[in-house]
Write a protein that holds these residues in place. Structure first.
Motif, PDB file in Angstrom:
ATOM      1  N   PHE A   1       0.856  -1.185   0.000  1.00 33.61           N
ATOM      2  CA  PHE A   1       0.000   0.000   0.000  1.00 33.61           C
ATOM      3  C   PHE A   1       0.898   1.244   0.000  1.00 33.61           C
ATOM      4  O   PHE A   1       1.108   1.892   1.020  1.00 33.61           O
ATOM      5  CB  PHE A   1      -0.922  -0.002   1.219  1.00 33.61           C
ATOM      6  CG  PHE A   1      -1.998   1.052   1.162  1.00 33.61           C
ATOM      7  CD1 PHE A   1      -3.119   0.877   0.368  1.00 33.61           C
ATOM      8  CD2 PHE A   1      -1.883   2.224   1.892  1.00 33.61           C
ATOM      9  CE1 PHE A   1      -4.105   1.857   0.301  1.00 33.61           C
ATOM     10  CE2 PHE A   1      -2.865   3.201   1.839  1.00 33.61           C
ATOM     11  CZ  PHE A   1      -3.976   3.011   1.035  1.00 33.61           C
TER      12      PHE A   1
ATOM     13  N   TYR B   1       0.381   4.096  -1.236  1.00 32.62           N
ATOM     14  CA  TYR B   1      -0.346   5.365  -1.313  1.00 32.62           C
ATOM     15  C   TYR B   1      -0.248   6.187  -0.031  1.00 32.62           C
ATOM     16  O   TYR B   1      -0.370   7.414  -0.067  1.00 32.62           O
ATOM     17  CB  TYR B   1      -1.816   5.097  -1.652  1.00 32.62           C
ATOM     18  CG  TYR B   1      -1.983   4.189  -2.848  1.00 32.62           C
ATOM     19  CD1 TYR B   1      -1.658   4.627  -4.124  1.00 32.62           C
ATOM     20  CD2 TYR B   1      -2.431   2.878  -2.688  1.00 32.62           C
ATOM     21  CE1 TYR B   1      -1.792   3.780  -5.219  1.00 32.62           C
ATOM     22  CE2 TYR B   1      -2.575   2.024  -3.775  1.00 32.62           C
ATOM     23  CZ  TYR B   1      -2.249   2.482  -5.033  1.00 32.62           C
ATOM     24  OH  TYR B   1      -2.373   1.647  -6.109  1.00 32.62           O
ATOM     25  N   LEU B   2      -0.029   5.507   1.096  1.00 31.79           N
ATOM     26  CA  LEU B   2       0.048   6.235   2.364  1.00 31.79           C
ATOM     27  C   LEU B   2       1.244   7.180   2.373  1.00 31.79           C
ATOM     28  O   LEU B   2       1.109   8.373   2.669  1.00 31.79           O
ATOM     29  CB  LEU B   2       0.126   5.259   3.538  1.00 31.79           C
ATOM     30  CG  LEU B   2       0.055   5.909   4.931  1.00 31.79           C
ATOM     31  CD1 LEU B   2      -1.339   6.439   5.192  1.00 31.79           C
ATOM     32  CD2 LEU B   2       0.441   4.911   6.011  1.00 31.79           C
ATOM     33  N   ARG B   3       2.423   6.644   2.040  1.00 32.12           N
ATOM     34  CA  ARG B   3       3.611   7.497   2.010  1.00 32.12           C
ATOM     35  C   ARG B   3       3.474   8.576   0.938  1.00 32.12           C
ATOM     36  O   ARG B   3       3.907   9.721   1.130  1.00 32.12           O
ATOM     37  CB  ARG B   3       4.862   6.649   1.753  1.00 32.12           C
ATOM     38  CG  ARG B   3       5.315   5.808   2.933  1.00 32.12           C
ATOM     39  CD  ARG B   3       6.775   5.400   2.751  1.00 32.12           C
ATOM     40  NE  ARG B   3       7.156   4.352   3.677  1.00 32.12           N
ATOM     41  CZ  ARG B   3       7.049   3.060   3.434  1.00 32.12           C
ATOM     42  NH1 ARG B   3       6.564   2.646   2.271  1.00 32.12           N
ATOM     43  NH2 ARG B   3       7.426   2.159   4.329  1.00 32.12           N
ATOM     44  N   GLN B   4       2.869   8.224  -0.181  1.00 32.43           N
ATOM     45  CA  GLN B   4       2.682   9.200  -1.253  1.00 32.43           C
ATOM     46  C   GLN B   4       1.770  10.336  -0.790  1.00 32.43           C
ATOM     47  O   GLN B   4       2.016  11.508  -1.086  1.00 32.43           O
ATOM     48  CB  GLN B   4       2.092   8.504  -2.482  1.00 32.43           C
ATOM     49  CG  GLN B   4       3.034   7.535  -3.163  1.00 32.43           C
ATOM     50  CD  GLN B   4       2.350   6.742  -4.267  1.00 32.43           C
ATOM     51  OE1 GLN B   4       1.222   7.044  -4.651  1.00 32.43           O
ATOM     52  NE2 GLN B   4       3.031   5.722  -4.778  1.00 32.43           N
ATOM     53  N   TYR B   5       0.738   9.980  -0.041  1.00 27.13           N
ATOM     54  CA  TYR B   5      -0.207  10.986   0.455  1.00 27.13           C
ATOM     55  C   TYR B   5       0.464  11.897   1.473  1.00 27.13           C
ATOM     56  O   TYR B   5       0.356  13.134   1.395  1.00 27.13           O
ATOM     57  CB  TYR B   5      -1.414  10.287   1.075  1.00 27.13           C
ATOM     58  CG  TYR B   5      -2.470  11.205   1.626  1.00 27.13           C
ATOM     59  CD1 TYR B   5      -3.048  12.199   0.840  1.00 27.13           C
ATOM     60  CD2 TYR B   5      -2.915  11.079   2.943  1.00 27.13           C
ATOM     61  CE1 TYR B   5      -4.028  13.041   1.337  1.00 27.13           C
ATOM     62  CE2 TYR B   5      -3.893  11.915   3.448  1.00 27.13           C
ATOM     63  CZ  TYR B   5      -4.451  12.893   2.648  1.00 27.13           C
ATOM     64  OH  TYR B   5      -5.422  13.727   3.145  1.00 27.13           O
TER      65      TYR B   5
ATOM     66  N   GLU C   1       2.433  13.713  -2.666  1.00 24.22           N
ATOM     67  CA  GLU C   1       2.347  13.260  -4.057  1.00 24.22           C
ATOM     68  C   GLU C   1       0.908  12.966  -4.472  1.00 24.22           C
ATOM     69  O   GLU C   1       0.598  12.946  -5.668  1.00 24.22           O
ATOM     70  CB  GLU C   1       3.204  12.008  -4.258  1.00 24.22           C
ATOM     71  CG  GLU C   1       4.687  12.216  -3.968  1.00 24.22           C
ATOM     72  CD  GLU C   1       5.450  10.902  -3.949  1.00 24.22           C
ATOM     73  OE1 GLU C   1       5.237  10.091  -4.863  1.00 24.22           O
ATOM     74  OE2 GLU C   1       6.256  10.682  -3.005  1.00 24.22           O
ATOM     75  N   LEU C   2       0.039  12.700  -3.495  1.00 19.58           N
ATOM     76  CA  LEU C   2      -1.367  12.434  -3.762  1.00 19.58           C
ATOM     77  C   LEU C   2      -2.227  13.476  -3.066  1.00 19.58           C
ATOM     78  O   LEU C   2      -1.947  13.849  -1.918  1.00 19.58           O
ATOM     79  CB  LEU C   2      -1.779  11.047  -3.247  1.00 19.58           C
ATOM     80  CG  LEU C   2      -1.370   9.803  -4.036  1.00 19.58           C
ATOM     81  CD1 LEU C   2      -1.884   8.560  -3.318  1.00 19.58           C
ATOM     82  CD2 LEU C   2      -1.898   9.841  -5.454  1.00 19.58           C
TER      83      LEU C   2
ATOM     84  N   ASP D   1      -7.534  12.037  -4.397  1.00 22.85           N
ATOM     85  CA  ASP D   1      -6.933  10.853  -5.007  1.00 22.85           C
ATOM     86  C   ASP D   1      -6.710   9.752  -3.967  1.00 22.85           C
ATOM     87  O   ASP D   1      -6.854   8.566  -4.272  1.00 22.85           O
ATOM     88  CB  ASP D   1      -5.600  11.217  -5.666  1.00 22.85           C
ATOM     89  CG  ASP D   1      -5.781  12.086  -6.900  1.00 22.85           C
ATOM     90  OD1 ASP D   1      -6.865  12.002  -7.514  1.00 22.85           O
ATOM     91  OD2 ASP D   1      -4.856  12.849  -7.232  1.00 22.85           O
ATOM     92  N   PHE D   2      -6.386  10.170  -2.741  1.00 21.38           N
ATOM     93  CA  PHE D   2      -6.133   9.171  -1.700  1.00 21.38           C
ATOM     94  C   PHE D   2      -7.422   8.475  -1.277  1.00 21.38           C
ATOM     95  O   PHE D   2      -7.441   7.264  -1.034  1.00 21.38           O
ATOM     96  CB  PHE D   2      -5.473   9.834  -0.492  1.00 21.38           C
ATOM     97  CG  PHE D   2      -5.137   8.868   0.617  1.00 21.38           C
ATOM     98  CD1 PHE D   2      -4.110   7.951   0.487  1.00 21.38           C
ATOM     99  CD2 PHE D   2      -5.863   8.871   1.802  1.00 21.38           C
ATOM    100  CE1 PHE D   2      -3.797   7.057   1.504  1.00 21.38           C
ATOM    101  CE2 PHE D   2      -5.562   7.989   2.823  1.00 21.38           C
ATOM    102  CZ  PHE D   2      -4.523   7.078   2.670  1.00 21.38           C
TER     103      PHE D   2
ATOM    104  N   HIS E   1      -8.653   5.181  -2.555  1.00 23.56           N
ATOM    105  CA  HIS E   1      -8.083   3.945  -2.009  1.00 23.56           C
ATOM    106  C   HIS E   1      -8.537   3.693  -0.575  1.00 23.56           C
ATOM    107  O   HIS E   1      -7.872   2.968   0.173  1.00 23.56           O
ATOM    108  CB  HIS E   1      -6.546   4.020  -2.045  1.00 23.56           C
ATOM    109  CG  HIS E   1      -5.990   4.323  -3.399  1.00 23.56           C
ATOM    110  ND1 HIS E   1      -5.945   3.383  -4.403  1.00 23.56           N
ATOM    111  CD2 HIS E   1      -5.466   5.475  -3.912  1.00 23.56           C
ATOM    112  CE1 HIS E   1      -5.402   3.937  -5.488  1.00 23.56           C
ATOM    113  NE2 HIS E   1      -5.109   5.200  -5.209  1.00 23.56           N
TER     114      HIS E   1
ATOM    115  N   CYS F   1      -7.022   1.152   2.194  1.00 15.08           N
ATOM    116  CA  CYS F   1      -6.355   1.752   3.359  1.00 15.08           C
ATOM    117  C   CYS F   1      -6.876   1.124   4.647  1.00 15.08           C
ATOM    118  O   CYS F   1      -6.096   0.814   5.554  1.00 15.08           O
ATOM    119  CB  CYS F   1      -6.571   3.257   3.362  1.00 15.08           C
ATOM    120  SG  CYS F   1      -5.777   4.118   4.731  1.00 15.08           S
TER     121      CYS F   1
END
Length: 310
Positions: free
Chosen positions: A235, A237-241, A245-246, A250-251, A254, A258
C-alpha cells in the motif's frame, strides 16, 4: 461529570456572567461537556481525598478543573475544525472564542479568590497557569506538526495531554502539605496517564473512517508513525499521500484498501503494547504513593486503571 460539579459550574457562571445571552451560551457549552464521559473533576476530588485532604471547597476545585479543561477543549476543536457536533462549533466562532476567554479568566479569578480565603491555601494560580501554558505549548507543536519521530511525538503528547492530567491532579493536591517526592511522583504519574489517554485517542481517530480520521488529516500519531515506517510496499499510497504526491481526493479513492492495510499492519497491536508499558509505569508509581482508600481506588477508576493491580 457528576451532578454536583455540573451545579457548581452553573453557579460559577451565574456569579461571573451577568449578560443573559452569554450566561445561557456558557451553560449550553457546560451541558454539552457534561454529556461526555468527563472524569476531570473526579480526578481532582479523588486526588485530594486519597492524599488525606478534606477541604470544604473540593467540589468547587473539581468544577474549576472542568472549567479549565472545557476552555482548552473548545479552543482545540476550533483549531482542528473537525468536531461539528459540538455546540461551540455550531455557533459563531467569535462567540465561542469569547467563551474560551470567559472560562479561562473566570476559573483563574475563582482560584485566586479561594486561595485568599482558604486557611492553609488552595490551588496556586501561578502553578496552575504554568501547567496550562505547558499544555498550550504542546498543542502548538501538535498543530504545527513539528514531531518528525515517534520519540518527539511522545514528548509532545507528554506536554499537551500529560499536562491536562497533571492539571487535574494539581488542582487536588495543591495546598496540601506533601513531601516533594510525593508531588514529583504525582506529576510523573499524570504524564504517563496523559500518554495512555492520548494513545486511546490516536487509535479511535485512526479507526474511524470519516473526515476526522487522522490519516485523512495527514496527522502524525503513534500508530501513523508505525504505518509510515512499515516496509510493506503493498500500500504505497500512504507514504505518497503524506509526502504530498497524492491529493486527498486521489487518496480517498483507495479508502477501502487503506482500511484493510491498517487492520492488517499491526499498528493497533503495537500502540497497545506501548500503552501497556506506560500503564505498568503508572501502576508502579501509584503503588508507591501513600494514599487513602477508597479514594485511591476511585482515582484509579477515574483514570481507567485496573483496580485489581493495586
Amino acid at each position: 461529570m457528576n451532578e454536583a460539579v455540573h451545579a457548581q459550574l452553573n453557579e460559577l457562571v451565574d456569579e461571573l456572567v451577568d449578560v443573559p445571552e452569554f450566561n445561557h451560551l456558557l451553560k449550553t457549552f457546560i451541558r454539552d461537556k457534561a454529556g461526555e464521559r468527563s472524569n476531570w473533576g473526579n480526578i481532582t476530588e479523588s486526588t485530594h481525598r486519597m492524599l488525606g485532604g478534606n477541604s470544604p471547597h473540593i467540589q468547587r476545585y473539581a468544577a474549576l478543573t472542568e472549567m479549565l479543561i472545557l476552555s482548552l477543549d473548545i479552543a482545540d476543536d476550533l483549531q482542528d475544525r473537525d468536531n461539528d457536533t459540538k455546540t461551540w462549533c455550531q455557533c459563531p466562532q467569535e462567540l465561542a472564542l469569547n467563551a474560551v476567554l470567559a472560562f479561562l479568566a473566570g476559573a483563574f479569578a475563582e482560584i485566586g479568590r479561594l486561595g485568599g480565603e482558604t486557611i492553609g491555601g488552595g490551588p496556586d494560580a501561578g502553578q496552575i497557569a504554568s501547567i496550562v501554558m505547558r499544555s498550550v505549548n504542546g498543542q502548538y507543536r501538535d498543530l504545527a506538526v513539528t514531531a518528525e519521530t515517534e520519540e518527539a511525538y511522545i514528548a509532545m503528547v507528554a506536554d499537551k495531554s500529560g499536562s491536562l492530567l497533571r492539571l487535574a491532579c494539581c488542582m487536588g493536591y495543591s495546598g496540601l502539605k506533601l513531601p516533594k517526592e510525593t508531588v514529583d511522583q504525582l506529576d510523573e504519574l499524570a504524564i504517563y496517564l496523559g500518554i495512555i489517554a492520548q494513545i486511546d485517542n490516536d487509535l479511535n481517530d485512526l479507526l474511524r473512517f470519516d473526515t476526522k480520521n487522522d490519516v485523512f488529516q495527514r496527522k502524525r500519531t503513534l500508530p501513523v508513525f508505525y504505518l509510515l515506517e512499515d516496509d510493506d510496499e503493498s500500500f504505497p499510497y500512504l507514504r505518497q499521500y503524506y509526502g504530498g504526491e497524492l491529493s486527498q481526493e486521489d487518496f480517498i479513492v483507495h479508502k477501502q484498501a487503506c482500511i484493510r492495510y491498517i487492520e492488517n499492519s499491526g499498528c493497533v497491536e503495537y500502540s497497545r503494547i506501548i500503552q501497556q508499558l506506560y500503564m505498568k509505569k503508572a501502576e508502579a508509581l501509584l503503588a508507591g504513593i501513600d494514599a487513602v482508600s477508597p479514594w485511591k481506588e476511585k482515582f484509579m477508576e477515574a483514570n481507567f486503571i485496573p483496580v485489581t493491580t493495586a
